[in-house]
Design an enzyme around this catalytic site. Structure first.
Site, PDB file in Angstrom:
ATOM      1  N   SER A  30     -12.060  19.176  17.737  1.00 57.08           N
ATOM      2  CA  SER A  30     -13.497  19.529  16.693  1.00 57.08           C
ATOM      3  C   SER A  30     -14.624  19.579  17.140  1.00 57.08           C
ATOM      4  O   SER A  30     -15.157  20.072  16.817  1.00 57.08           O
ATOM      5  CB  SER A  30     -12.670  18.742  15.421  1.00 57.08           C
ATOM      6  OG  SER A  30     -13.138  17.298  15.469  1.00 57.08           O
ATOM      7  N   ASP A  31     -15.014  18.189  18.253  1.00 60.65           N
ATOM      8  CA  ASP A  31     -16.245  18.726  18.290  1.00 60.65           C
ATOM      9  C   ASP A  31     -16.213  18.487  19.647  1.00 60.65           C
ATOM     10  O   ASP A  31     -15.731  17.946  20.854  1.00 60.65           O
ATOM     11  CB  ASP A  31     -17.787  17.470  17.772  1.00 60.65           C
ATOM     12  CG  ASP A  31     -16.550  16.659  17.125  1.00 60.65           C
ATOM     13  OD1 ASP A  31     -15.678  16.277  15.754  1.00 60.65           O
ATOM     14  OD2 ASP A  31     -16.849  15.688  18.114  1.00 60.65           O
ATOM     15  N   VAL A  70      -0.962  12.953  13.999  1.00 60.83           N
ATOM     16  CA  VAL A  70      -1.918  14.590  14.263  1.00 60.83           C
ATOM     17  C   VAL A  70      -3.637  14.146  13.340  1.00 60.83           C
ATOM     18  O   VAL A  70      -3.668  14.407  12.193  1.00 60.83           O
ATOM     19  CB  VAL A  70      -1.299  16.044  13.139  1.00 60.83           C
ATOM     20  CG1 VAL A  70      -0.113  15.777  14.372  1.00 60.83           C
ATOM     21  CG2 VAL A  70      -0.991  15.015  12.010  1.00 60.83           C
ATOM     22  N   GLY A  71      -4.258  14.831  14.364  1.00 59.49           N
ATOM     23  CA  GLY A  71      -5.313  14.800  14.020  1.00 59.49           C
ATOM     24  C   GLY A  71      -6.224  15.232  14.482  1.00 59.49           C
ATOM     25  O   GLY A  71      -5.955  16.651  15.354  1.00 59.49           O
ATOM     26  N   GLU A  86     -10.932   9.789  19.152  1.00 62.94           N
ATOM     27  CA  GLU A  86     -11.141   9.682  18.104  1.00 62.94           C
ATOM     28  C   GLU A  86     -10.701   8.406  17.622  1.00 62.94           C
ATOM     29  O   GLU A  86     -11.508   7.467  17.990  1.00 62.94           O
ATOM     30  CB  GLU A  86      -9.475  10.081  18.154  1.00 62.94           C
ATOM     31  CG  GLU A  86      -8.245   9.563  18.519  1.00 62.94           C
ATOM     32  CD  GLU A  86      -7.630   8.498  18.085  1.00 62.94           C
ATOM     33  OE1 GLU A  86      -7.950   7.627  18.704  1.00 62.94           O
ATOM     34  OE2 GLU A  86      -7.067   8.998  16.993  1.00 62.94           O
ATOM     35  N   MET A  87     -10.114   8.064  16.439  1.00 66.00           N
ATOM     36  CA  MET A  87     -10.265   6.456  16.206  1.00 66.00           C
ATOM     37  C   MET A  87      -8.641   5.340  15.156  1.00 66.00           C
ATOM     38  O   MET A  87      -8.951   5.018  14.786  1.00 66.00           O
ATOM     39  CB  MET A  87     -11.200   6.374  14.444  1.00 66.00           C
ATOM     40  CG  MET A  87     -12.437   7.332  14.938  1.00 66.00           C
ATOM     41  SD  MET A  87     -14.212   7.457  13.359  1.00 66.00           S
ATOM     42  CE  MET A  87     -14.026   5.465  13.568  1.00 66.00           C
ATOM     43  N   GLY A 117      -5.104  11.663   9.269  1.00 68.22           N
ATOM     44  CA  GLY A 117      -5.879  10.380   8.756  1.00 68.22           C
ATOM     45  C   GLY A 117      -6.024  10.682   6.873  1.00 68.22           C
ATOM     46  O   GLY A 117      -6.072  10.097   6.596  1.00 68.22           O
ATOM     47  N   HIS A 170       0.941  -1.172  -0.509  1.00 71.49           N
ATOM     48  CA  HIS A 170      -0.100   0.171   0.321  1.00 71.49           C
ATOM     49  C   HIS A 170       0.794   1.082   0.167  1.00 71.49           C
ATOM     50  O   HIS A 170       0.554   1.967  -0.416  1.00 71.49           O
ATOM     51  CB  HIS A 170      -1.293   0.390   1.478  1.00 71.49           C
ATOM     52  CG  HIS A 170      -1.761  -1.825   0.931  1.00 71.49           C
ATOM     53  ND1 HIS A 170      -1.480  -2.439   1.915  1.00 71.49           N
ATOM     54  CD2 HIS A 170      -3.456  -1.554   0.656  1.00 71.49           C
ATOM     55  CE1 HIS A 170      -2.233  -2.848   1.829  1.00 71.49           C
ATOM     56  NE2 HIS A 170      -3.119  -2.986   1.210  1.00 71.49           N
ATOM     57  N   ARG A 223      -3.676   4.617  -3.664  1.00 69.79           N
ATOM     58  CA  ARG A 223      -5.250   4.886  -2.958  1.00 69.79           C
ATOM     59  C   ARG A 223      -5.096   6.098  -2.491  1.00 69.79           C
ATOM     60  O   ARG A 223      -6.104   6.260  -1.846  1.00 69.79           O
ATOM     61  CB  ARG A 223      -5.746   3.325  -2.024  1.00 69.79           C
ATOM     62  CG  ARG A 223      -5.247   2.048  -2.017  1.00 69.79           C
ATOM     63  CD  ARG A 223      -5.112   1.072  -1.165  1.00 69.79           C
ATOM     64  NE  ARG A 223      -5.335   0.053  -1.672  1.00 69.79           N
ATOM     65  CZ  ARG A 223      -6.494  -0.699  -1.629  1.00 69.79           C
ATOM     66  NH1 ARG A 223      -7.772  -0.279  -1.141  1.00 69.79           N
ATOM     67  NH2 ARG A 223      -6.556  -2.003  -2.172  1.00 69.79           N
TER      68      ARG A 223
HETATM   69  N1  HPA Z   1     -15.666  10.026  17.213  1.00 70.42           N
HETATM   70  C1  HPA Z   1     -14.508   9.736  16.462  1.00 70.42           C
HETATM   71  N2  HPA Z   1     -13.746  10.522  15.974  1.00 70.42           N
HETATM   72  C2  HPA Z   1     -13.930  11.847  16.481  1.00 70.42           C
HETATM   73  C3  HPA Z   1     -14.695  12.657  15.932  1.00 70.42           C
HETATM   74  C4  HPA Z   1     -15.737  11.700  17.296  1.00 70.42           C
HETATM   75  O1  HPA Z   1     -16.547  12.820  17.629  1.00 70.42           O
HETATM   76  N3  HPA Z   1     -14.565  13.881  16.421  1.00 70.42           N
HETATM   77  C5  HPA Z   1     -13.154  13.824  15.331  1.00 70.42           C
HETATM   78  N4  HPA Z   1     -12.156  12.719  15.239  1.00 70.42           N
END
Ligand code: HPA
Length: 237
Positions: free
Chosen positions: A203-204, A88-89, A179-180, A20, A4, A44
């Site tokens: 971000s939220d 970073v994200g 995050e993920m 990401g 990849h 990709r």
């Molecule tokens: N959940 C998962 N990942 C994220 C979120 C969230 O609310 N906000 C930014 N990345």
């Protein structure tokens, strides 16, 4: 050459920033790297660049979203000679008093996704950052006057969670963000003996009742840029 990341050993610097989003990789290279950086992967659309930051070698490589995608990229970065991974994200903010645009430094990343545990070959495991990188990032951020929070986060396999009680249960156990990808990065790094740190911009802001308040695009851009400059400094430290 991995499947990849269509690159050879030597194409990446030992220190690799890991966002990401491919647009963010391009933005980081264009905004923070010294002139003369080069594209090292476009397979990709997972864009990767190598160059220098203030004269020191650095790469940036897109991971995609979630543990399965990012796990492929982290593993192939190991194959290509990476020694330090700095994610970073963005993250959802779970801590009390957190504001949009704040910086989160993830001391550990609980697994709300089975992929890191499957990789660790353990039913229970605590994916953790490299202490020296946490300490460096926290002190550089504080010296800059940034609003920074250091603590445990959750790495989830779900962005759209149908259960409104989930955020509350994460807050109850002291998690400050969600995050993920971080738990996957910490696990791959631990297994292969690499250094790793995840730094995110809030971000939220997420409430115990399942509510979500999202940052404006402009606020997000300012917060992310400050955090990314900091991440470049940590990566080459
Ligand atoms: N959940 C998962 N990942 C994220 C979120 C969230 O609310 N906000 C930014 N990345």
């Amino acid at each position: 050459m991995p499947i990849h990341l269509r690159a050879e050993p030597g194409d990446y610097a030992p220190a690799v920033l890991c966002p990401g989003d491919p647009n963010r990789s391009t933005h980081i290279a264009e905004t923070f790297f010294d002139p003369g950086f080069r594209l090292v992967n476009s397979e990709r659309g997972m864009l990767g660049y190598t160059g220098t930051f203030e004269g020191r070698p650095i790469s940036v490589q897109t991971t995609g979203m979630g543990c399965p995608s990012s796990g492929i990229v982290f593993e192939e970065l190991v194959q290509l000679g990476a020694r330090r991974l700095v994610r970073v994200g963005t993250c959802g903010g779970l801590g009390d008093g957190m504001a949009m645009g704040d910086t989160v430094i993830a001391q550990s990343a609980s697994c709300d996704d089975s992929t890191p545990l499957r990789y660790a070959q353990m039913t229970s495991y605590a994916p953790s950052a490299t202490f020296d990188l946490v300490a460096t990032a926290a002190s550089l951020a504080r010296a800059d006057g940034a609003r920074v929070h250091v603590g445990p986060i959750v790495t989830s396999g779900l962005f759209y969670d149908p259960d409104p009680t989930t955020f509350g249960s994460w807050k109850r156990t002291g998690h400050i963000g969600v995050e993920m990808e971080a738990a996957m990065m910490y696990t791959v790094a631990a297994v292969h003996g690499l250094e790793a740190l995840a730094m995110m911009t809030v971000s939220d802001v997420l409430g115990s009742d399942g509510s979500t308040v999202r940052i404006s695009d402009e606020e997000l851009r300012r917060g992310v840029d400050a955090m990314m400059r900091l991440a470049c400094r940590v990566a080459v430290s």
